[in-house]
Design a protein around this motif. Structure first.
Motif, PDB file in Angstrom:
ATOM      1  N   GLU A   1      -4.719 -53.581  80.665  1.00 32.28           N
ATOM      2  CA  GLU A   1      -3.566 -54.479  80.696  1.00 32.28           C
ATOM      3  C   GLU A   1      -3.189 -54.989  79.307  1.00 32.28           C
ATOM      4  N   ILE A   2      -3.913 -54.539  78.275  1.00 28.98           N
ATOM      5  CA  ILE A   2      -3.626 -54.977  76.917  1.00 28.98           C
ATOM      6  C   ILE A   2      -2.373 -54.270  76.413  1.00 28.98           C
ATOM      7  N   VAL A   3      -1.454 -55.057  75.913  1.00 21.78           N
ATOM      8  CA  VAL A   3      -0.215 -54.522  75.353  1.00 21.78           C
ATOM      9  C   VAL A   3      -0.411 -54.349  73.857  1.00 21.78           C
ATOM     10  N   ARG A   4      -0.055 -53.194  73.367  1.00 22.28           N
ATOM     11  CA  ARG A   4      -0.141 -52.915  71.934  1.00 22.28           C
ATOM     12  C   ARG A   4       1.268 -52.734  71.383  1.00 22.28           C
ATOM     13  N   VAL A   5       1.514 -53.342  70.236  1.00 19.82           N
ATOM     14  CA  VAL A   5       2.795 -53.175  69.554  1.00 19.82           C
ATOM     15  C   VAL A   5       2.568 -52.227  68.380  1.00 19.82           C
ATOM     16  N   ARG A   6       3.417 -51.215  68.292  1.00 20.56           N
ATOM     17  CA  ARG A   6       3.301 -50.225  67.226  1.00 20.56           C
ATOM     18  C   ARG A   6       4.684 -49.699  66.854  1.00 20.56           C
ATOM     19  N   GLN A   7       4.732 -48.970  65.741  1.00 21.32           N
ATOM     20  CA  GLN A   7       5.963 -48.303  65.340  1.00 21.32           C
ATOM     21  C   GLN A   7       6.341 -47.276  66.416  1.00 21.32           C
ATOM     22  N   ALA A   8       7.617 -47.199  66.695  1.00 21.97           N
ATOM     23  CA  ALA A   8       8.098 -46.199  67.648  1.00 21.97           C
ATOM     24  C   ALA A   8       7.996 -44.803  67.036  1.00 21.97           C
ATOM     25  N   LYS A   9       7.820 -43.817  67.905  1.00 22.14           N
ATOM     26  CA  LYS A   9       7.727 -42.417  67.493  1.00 22.14           C
ATOM     27  C   LYS A   9       8.817 -41.622  68.205  1.00 22.14           C
ATOM     28  N   LEU A  10       9.095 -40.430  67.694  1.00 23.45           N
ATOM     29  CA  LEU A  10      10.114 -39.586  68.321  1.00 23.45           C
ATOM     30  C   LEU A  10       9.810 -39.319  69.791  1.00 23.45           C
ATOM     31  N   GLU A  11       8.541 -39.163  70.131  1.00 19.83           N
ATOM     32  CA  GLU A  11       8.220 -38.884  71.535  1.00 19.83           C
ATOM     33  C   GLU A  11       8.489 -40.076  72.450  1.00 19.83           C
ATOM     34  N   ASP A  12       8.719 -41.265  71.854  1.00 20.87           N
ATOM     35  CA  ASP A  12       9.051 -42.455  72.635  1.00 20.87           C
ATOM     36  C   ASP A  12      10.534 -42.538  72.995  1.00 20.87           C
TER      37      ASP A  12
ATOM     38  N   GLU B   1      17.287 -41.973  67.407  1.00 25.82           N
ATOM     39  CA  GLU B   1      16.782 -40.965  66.472  1.00 25.82           C
ATOM     40  C   GLU B   1      17.202 -41.293  65.038  1.00 25.82           C
ATOM     41  N   LEU B   2      18.434 -41.747  64.841  1.00 28.91           N
ATOM     42  CA  LEU B   2      18.882 -42.159  63.504  1.00 28.91           C
ATOM     43  C   LEU B   2      18.070 -43.350  63.009  1.00 28.91           C
ATOM     44  N   LEU B   3      17.828 -44.296  63.878  1.00 27.52           N
ATOM     45  CA  LEU B   3      17.053 -45.483  63.526  1.00 27.52           C
ATOM     46  C   LEU B   3      15.638 -45.104  63.086  1.00 27.52           C
ATOM     47  N   LEU B   4      15.006 -44.206  63.824  1.00 21.62           N
ATOM     48  CA  LEU B   4      13.644 -43.803  63.496  1.00 21.62           C
ATOM     49  C   LEU B   4      13.568 -43.062  62.166  1.00 21.62           C
ATOM     50  N   ALA B   5      14.641 -42.403  61.768  1.00 20.60           N
ATOM     51  CA  ALA B   5      14.667 -41.661  60.509  1.00 20.60           C
ATOM     52  C   ALA B   5      15.057 -42.537  59.319  1.00 20.60           C
ATOM     53  N   ASP B   6      15.555 -43.741  59.568  1.00 18.06           N
ATOM     54  CA  ASP B   6      16.068 -44.625  58.514  1.00 18.06           C
ATOM     55  C   ASP B   6      14.926 -45.412  57.879  1.00 18.06           C
ATOM     56  N   LYS B   7      14.741 -45.245  56.568  1.00 22.23           N
ATOM     57  CA  LYS B   7      13.663 -45.946  55.848  1.00 22.23           C
ATOM     58  C   LYS B   7      13.899 -47.451  55.770  1.00 22.23           C
ATOM     59  N   GLY B   8      15.135 -47.905  55.962  1.00 25.07           N
ATOM     60  CA  GLY B   8      15.447 -49.325  55.907  1.00 25.07           C
ATOM     61  C   GLY B   8      15.497 -49.971  57.281  1.00 25.07           C
ATOM     62  N   ALA B   9      14.921 -49.300  58.244  1.00 25.86           N
ATOM     63  CA  ALA B   9      14.948 -49.813  59.614  1.00 25.86           C
ATOM     64  C   ALA B   9      13.554 -49.724  60.213  1.00 25.86           C
ATOM     65  N   CYS B  10      13.374 -50.449  61.299  1.00 24.59           N
ATOM     66  CA  CYS B  10      12.091 -50.456  61.984  1.00 24.59           C
ATOM     67  C   CYS B  10      12.340 -50.568  63.488  1.00 24.59           C
ATOM     68  N   ALA B  11      11.656 -49.730  64.238  1.00 27.04           N
ATOM     69  CA  ALA B  11      11.679 -49.822  65.699  1.00 27.04           C
ATOM     70  C   ALA B  11      10.240 -50.005  66.145  1.00 27.04           C
ATOM     71  N   LEU B  12       9.983 -51.120  66.794  1.00 25.12           N
ATOM     72  CA  LEU B  12       8.652 -51.429  67.291  1.00 25.12           C
ATOM     73  C   LEU B  12       8.677 -51.383  68.811  1.00 25.12           C
ATOM     74  N   VAL B  13       7.644 -50.801  69.388  1.00 24.71           N
ATOM     75  CA  VAL B  13       7.542 -50.740  70.842  1.00 24.71           C
ATOM     76  C   VAL B  13       6.272 -51.438  71.301  1.00 24.71           C
ATOM     77  N   ALA B  14       6.357 -52.011  72.485  1.00 27.62           N
ATOM     78  CA  ALA B  14       5.188 -52.567  73.159  1.00 27.62           C
ATOM     79  C   ALA B  14       4.761 -51.525  74.183  1.00 27.62           C
ATOM     80  N   VAL B  15       3.491 -51.172  74.147  1.00 22.70           N
ATOM     81  CA  VAL B  15       2.979 -50.106  75.006  1.00 22.70           C
ATOM     82  C   VAL B  15       1.888 -50.675  75.907  1.00 22.70           C
ATOM     83  N   LEU B  16       2.013 -50.392  77.186  1.00 15.63           N
ATOM     84  CA  LEU B  16       1.041 -50.799  78.198  1.00 15.63           C
ATOM     85  C   LEU B  16       0.661 -49.557  78.986  1.00 15.63           C
ATOM     86  N   GLN B  17      -0.598 -49.182  78.946  1.00 16.08           N
ATOM     87  CA  GLN B  17      -1.077 -47.991  79.665  1.00 16.08           C
ATOM     88  C   GLN B  17      -0.219 -46.770  79.360  1.00 16.08           C
ATOM     89  N   ASP B  18       0.040 -46.511  78.105  1.00 16.87           N
ATOM     90  CA  ASP B  18       0.825 -45.360  77.630  1.00 16.87           C
ATOM     91  C   ASP B  18       2.296 -45.397  78.030  1.00 16.87           C
TER      92      ASP B  18
END
Length: 151
Positions: free
Chosen positions: A5-16, A46-63
């Motif tokens: 049940e632990i939520v992890r916050v990480r950088q978003a990836k293309l597979e997300d 996809e543009l956001l993930l490729a932009d060096k001046g941007a950040c997309a963070l996701v919260a992940v619970l059980q993958d």
């Protein structure tokens, strides 16, 4: 809380991207100014993930991606430097009221500090009282500015 049940916050990836687009559908059903268009949202993420001046963070619970916050870097003449615009904040309906939005906001603020951003700003739908209350509880203040747009 059990480990699963632990939520992890990480950088978003293309597979997300497909899960992120699903979250944007949730967000855009709340916001009157935007329409769901999976093709546009996919391209935008996809543009956001490729932009060096941007950040997309996701919260992940059980993958599963259950939350999203995005920040884009802008130059402010008022501040004399870089600032950040938080564009998207959303937690899926079943995962709300568990502190995930707060975790995402905290991670976004940390990213902004690391990048030397002088201010963060965001827009929220004026009729979304739960979002406005959420931001207020986290210390966000209303400004005298009015958002306008032109296509």
């Amino acid at each position: 809380m059990a480990d699963e049940e632990i939520v992890r916050v990480r950088q978003a990836k293309l597979e997300d991207v497909p899960q992120i687009v699903g979250l944007l559908e949730v967000l855009f059903t709340i916001e009157a100014d935007f329409c769901i268009d999976k093709e546009k949202q996919t391209r935008g993420v996809e543009l956001l993930l490729a932009d060096k001046g941007a950040c997309a963070l996701v919260a992940v619970l059980q993958d599963k991606v259950v939350g999203l916050i995005t920040i884009q870097r802008l130059i402010s003449t008022a501040e004399g430097g870089y600032v950040g615009l938080i564009e998207d904040v959303v937690v899926d309906g079943q995962s709300r009221k568990k502190g995930i939005g707060k975790q995402l906001e905290k991670a976004a603020c940390s990213w902004a500090l690391e990048k030397g951003l002088l201010r963060l700003q965001l827009l929220a739908d004026s009729s979304n009282s739960s979002a406005l209350n959420f931001y207020s509880r986290l210390g966000w203040k209303e400004t005298n500015l009015v958002a306008l747009r032109k296509r």
